[in-house]
Design a protein around this motif. Structure first.
Motif, PDB file in Angstrom:
ATOM      1  N   ILE A  14       0.870  -1.176   0.000  1.00 27.12           N
ATOM      2  CA  ILE A  14       0.000   0.000   0.000  1.00 27.12           C
ATOM      3  C   ILE A  14       0.906   1.225   0.000  1.00 27.12           C
ATOM      4  N   GLU A  15       0.820   1.994  -1.085  1.00 25.47           N
ATOM      5  CA  GLU A  15       1.628   3.212  -1.194  1.00 25.47           C
ATOM      6  C   GLU A  15       0.891   4.398  -0.576  1.00 25.47           C
ATOM      7  N   ASP A  16      -0.417   4.433  -0.742  1.00 26.87           N
ATOM      8  CA  ASP A  16      -1.235   5.555  -0.270  1.00 26.87           C
ATOM      9  C   ASP A  16      -2.305   5.024   0.675  1.00 26.87           C
ATOM     10  N   MET A  17      -2.193   5.334   1.977  1.00 25.87           N
ATOM     11  CA  MET A  17      -3.139   4.819   2.964  1.00 25.87           C
ATOM     12  C   MET A  17      -4.530   5.437   2.831  1.00 25.87           C
ATOM     13  N   GLU A  18      -4.648   6.593   2.210  1.00 33.56           N
ATOM     14  CA  GLU A  18      -5.976   7.197   2.045  1.00 33.56           C
ATOM     15  C   GLU A  18      -6.782   6.459   0.990  1.00 33.56           C
ATOM     16  N   THR A  19      -6.155   6.101  -0.104  1.00 35.93           N
ATOM     17  CA  THR A  19      -6.865   5.421  -1.190  1.00 35.93           C
ATOM     18  C   THR A  19      -6.672   3.915  -1.156  1.00 35.93           C
ATOM     19  N   GLY A  20      -5.632   3.444  -0.458  1.00 35.97           N
ATOM     20  CA  GLY A  20      -5.334   2.016  -0.414  1.00 35.97           C
ATOM     21  C   GLY A  20      -4.688   1.507  -1.681  1.00 35.97           C
ATOM     22  N   LYS A  21      -4.176   2.416  -2.488  1.00 33.63           N
ATOM     23  CA  LYS A  21      -3.622   2.064  -3.797  1.00 33.63           C
ATOM     24  C   LYS A  21      -2.185   1.561  -3.684  1.00 33.63           C
ATOM     25  N   ALA A  22      -1.898   0.551  -4.488  1.00 30.66           N
ATOM     26  CA  ALA A  22      -0.535   0.034  -4.601  1.00 30.66           C
ATOM     27  C   ALA A  22       0.243   0.945  -5.545  1.00 30.66           C
ATOM     28  N   PRO A  23       1.577   0.892  -5.488  1.00 31.12           N
ATOM     29  CA  PRO A  23       2.368   1.764  -6.361  1.00 31.12           C
ATOM     30  C   PRO A  23       2.217   1.396  -7.833  1.00 31.12           C
ATOM     31  N   PRO A  25       3.639   0.311 -11.328  1.00 33.97           N
ATOM     32  CA  PRO A  25       2.618   0.087 -12.338  1.00 33.97           C
ATOM     33  C   PRO A  25       1.485  -0.830 -11.896  1.00 33.97           C
ATOM     34  N   CYS A  26       1.416  -1.255 -10.643  1.00 27.64           N
ATOM     35  CA  CYS A  26       0.385  -2.199 -10.202  1.00 27.64           C
ATOM     36  C   CYS A  26      -1.003  -1.559 -10.183  1.00 27.64           C
ATOM     37  N   GLY A  27      -1.209  -0.628  -9.290  1.00 29.70           N
ATOM     38  CA  GLY A  27      -2.486   0.061  -9.223  1.00 29.70           C
ATOM     39  C   GLY A  27      -3.609  -0.686  -8.527  1.00 29.70           C
ATOM     40  N   SER A  28      -3.354  -1.861  -7.946  1.00 27.59           N
ATOM     41  CA  SER A  28      -4.393  -2.560  -7.195  1.00 27.59           C
ATOM     42  C   SER A  28      -4.789  -1.730  -5.985  1.00 27.59           C
ATOM     43  N   LYS A  29      -5.984  -1.969  -5.476  1.00 28.93           N
ATOM     44  CA  LYS A  29      -6.451  -1.220  -4.311  1.00 28.93           C
ATOM     45  C   LYS A  29      -6.955  -2.162  -3.231  1.00 28.93           C
ATOM     46  N   ALA A  30      -6.658  -1.800  -1.985  1.00 25.78           N
ATOM     47  CA  ALA A  30      -7.218  -2.515  -0.846  1.00 25.78           C
ATOM     48  C   ALA A  30      -8.690  -2.149  -0.732  1.00 25.78           C
ATOM     49  N   ARG A  31      -9.462  -3.015  -0.114  1.00 25.08           N
ATOM     50  CA  ARG A  31     -10.887  -2.746   0.056  1.00 25.08           C
ATOM     51  C   ARG A  31     -11.091  -1.577   1.010  1.00 25.08           C
ATOM     52  N   LYS A  32     -12.081  -0.739   0.699  1.00 27.60           N
ATOM     53  CA  LYS A  32     -12.359   0.444   1.517  1.00 27.60           C
ATOM     54  C   LYS A  32     -12.711   0.068   2.948  1.00 27.60           C
ATOM     55  N   ILE A  33     -13.462  -0.996   3.126  1.00 29.05           N
ATOM     56  CA  ILE A  33     -13.852  -1.411   4.478  1.00 29.05           C
ATOM     57  C   ILE A  33     -12.623  -1.776   5.306  1.00 29.05           C
ATOM     58  N   ASP A  34     -11.624  -2.383   4.681  1.00 31.35           N
ATOM     59  CA  ASP A  34     -10.388  -2.727   5.395  1.00 31.35           C
ATOM     60  C   ASP A  34      -9.623  -1.467   5.793  1.00 31.35           C
ATOM     61  N   LEU A  35      -9.614  -0.455   4.916  1.00 32.77           N
ATOM     62  CA  LEU A  35      -8.956   0.819   5.236  1.00 32.77           C
ATOM     63  C   LEU A  35      -9.679   1.522   6.387  1.00 32.77           C
TER      64      LEU A  35
END
Length: 70
Positions: A14-23, A25-35
């Motif tokens: 997780i590169e950005d804890m606000e959005t849960g986005k991975a760096p 070129p990946c771009g995957s996102k953690a689920r909002k409920i988990d954040l």
């Protein structure tokens, strides 16, 4: 921080804890409920360390290398 895909086959950074986005070129996102659970201090699925039995996404590996070079 790390998160695991629903199939539990890949781990992402997780590169950005606000959005849960991975760096990129990946771009995957953690689920909002988990954040949200993590922010409220409840048990969560975000991990402080990468699990040894689940490999890191190849795109996240590239993103980590790129972030270290900048």
């Amino acid at each position: 921080m790390y998160f695991i895909n629903p199939q539990r086959t890949l781990c992402h950074v997780i590169e950005d804890m606000e959005t849960g986005k991975a760096p990129n070129p990946c771009g995957s996102k953690a689920r909002k409920i988990d954040l949200l659970n993590h922010q409220e201090g409840r048990p969560h699925k975000l991990l402080p360390e990468k699990p040894v039995d689940i490999r890191l996404c190849k795109h996240c590996e590239k993103g980590i290398v790129w972030m270290r070079e900048v």
